[in-house]
Design a protein around this motif. Sequence first.
Motif, PDB file in Angstrom:
ATOM      1  N   GLY A   1       8.287  -7.089  12.299  1.00 40.00           N
ATOM      2  CA  GLY A   1       8.097  -6.581  13.652  1.00 40.00           C
ATOM      3  C   GLY A   1       6.716  -5.981  13.815  1.00 40.00           C
ATOM      4  O   GLY A   1       6.170  -5.408  12.875  1.00 40.00           O
TER       5      GLY A   1
ATOM      6  N   ALA B   1       2.268   2.170   9.604  1.00 34.30           N
ATOM      7  CA  ALA B   1       1.510   0.934   9.883  1.00 34.30           C
ATOM      8  C   ALA B   1       0.166   1.282  10.515  1.00 34.30           C
ATOM      9  O   ALA B   1       0.095   2.091  11.439  1.00 34.30           O
ATOM     10  N   GLY B   2      -0.887   0.673   9.993  1.00 41.07           N
ATOM     11  CA  GLY B   2      -2.210   0.957  10.555  1.00 41.07           C
ATOM     12  C   GLY B   2      -3.206  -0.074  10.072  1.00 41.07           C
ATOM     13  O   GLY B   2      -3.033  -0.687   9.018  1.00 41.07           O
TER      14      GLY B   2
ATOM     15  N   THR C   1      -6.056   0.815  -1.736  1.00 37.50           N
ATOM     16  CA  THR C   1      -5.096  -0.171  -1.206  1.00 37.50           C
ATOM     17  C   THR C   1      -5.895  -1.344  -0.635  1.00 37.50           C
ATOM     18  O   THR C   1      -7.132  -1.326  -0.615  1.00 37.50           O
TER      19      THR C   1
ATOM     20  N   ILE D   1      -2.234  -0.950  17.894  1.00 38.16           N
ATOM     21  CA  ILE D   1      -1.423  -0.800  16.669  1.00 38.16           C
ATOM     22  C   ILE D   1      -1.401   0.648  16.192  1.00 38.16           C
ATOM     23  O   ILE D   1      -0.335   1.221  15.950  1.00 38.16           O
TER      24      ILE D   1
ATOM     25  N   GLY E   1       0.790  -1.229   0.000  1.00 39.45           N
ATOM     26  CA  GLY E   1       0.000   0.000   0.000  1.00 39.45           C
ATOM     27  C   GLY E   1       0.823   1.280   0.000  1.00 39.45           C
ATOM     28  O   GLY E   1       1.792   1.423  -0.759  1.00 39.45           O
TER      29      GLY E   1
END
Length: 258
Positions: free
Chosen positions: A65, A94-95, A202, A117, A19
Motif C-alpha cells: 500500500g 515510510a519515507g 540503510t 509521501i 531499513g
Amino acid sequence: MVKQLKPAKHILITGGSRGIGRAVAIGAGERGWSVGVNYAGNEKAAAETVAAVKAAGGQAIAIQGDVASEADVIAMFDATMAAFGPLDGLVNNAGIVGPKQAFADYSLERMKRIFDINVLGAYLCAREAARRMSTSRGSQYGARGGSIVNLSSMAARLGSPGEYVDYAGSKGAIDTMTVGLARELAPEGIRVNAVRPGLIDTEIHASGGQPDRAARLGATTPMGRAGTAGEVAAAVLWLLEDSCDYLTASLLDVAGGR
Ligand code: NAP
C-alpha cells in the motif's frame, strides 16, 4: 506472587519491509507482538521481514500500500486489525528522499512526491490510528489507547542544505504534527512521539543517489560512525512500550550526538 504476563501488542509499521521499519518489526517479533508490515513495492523484502518476525516469536502479515493514498491507508489498517484485533501502535515510518540537488533545480514533481509521501502519508496514517485507538471515539474498533511513533529526522533541525531541503521541511512538519497531536490525543489515551535519526546505514541513501552517504558523513559525527537500523529501532520500540506511559510530545534524537 503470580507474575502478570503483558498482553502482546498489535502494531502497524509503514515502510516495514526494509531499513529501520524492518528492524522495528523484528524487535516487535522478539517481544511476541503482532505486526502489519506495510510496503510500497518490494514484495520480496516484505516477505523476508514477515518471516523474520515470525522466526523471532511474533506474528506478521505483509500489506502492500502507498501511504499517500487514502484508500490504501484505510485498507492497511483494516488488514492489520482483521488479522490481529484492536490496534495498540502505529510506527509512522515510510519515507523517501530525492536525489541530492541544489534547491533552485527542484522540479514540482519532486517536491510533490516528497510532501505526498512524507507529510500527507504520515498525516493520513496518524489520522487513521487516532480514529482506531482513541478511547473516546474508537469503540467500534475495540480501542484501548495506544502509541504513535513518527519517524522524523535530524534534517528537521539541520535543514539539509545542498542535498534535500524539501525532505528536511517534510520532517519539520512531522515534528510539529507530533507535538500538536500528542496534546490533542493525550486525553484519549494515545501517546505521540517522534524519533529523529541521524545518519543511519540503510538503503535510503542509495535511493537518493549517495550510497556512501551514511559512512562518509557518519565519520564526521561526534561518535565517528553512522548508526544502525537496530539502534533506531530500540528507541522506537521503547516508545511503544508501556514502560514510558508518561512520555508524550517528545522528539527523541538518535543521532550519535550530531
Ligand atoms: P529505507 O531503507 O529506504 O526504507 C524505506 C521503506 O519505506 C521501505 O520499506 C519502502 O517500501 C517504504 N516506502 C517508501 N515509499 C512508500 C510509500 N509511498 N508507501 C509505503 N511505504 C513506502 O528507509 P529508512 O532509512 O529505513 O528510513 C525509514 C524512515 O526513517 C524514513 O521516514 C526516513 O526519512 C527516516 N530517517 C532515516 C534516516 C537514515 O539515515 N536512514 C535518517 C533520518 C530519518 P519498499 O521496500 O516496498 O520500497
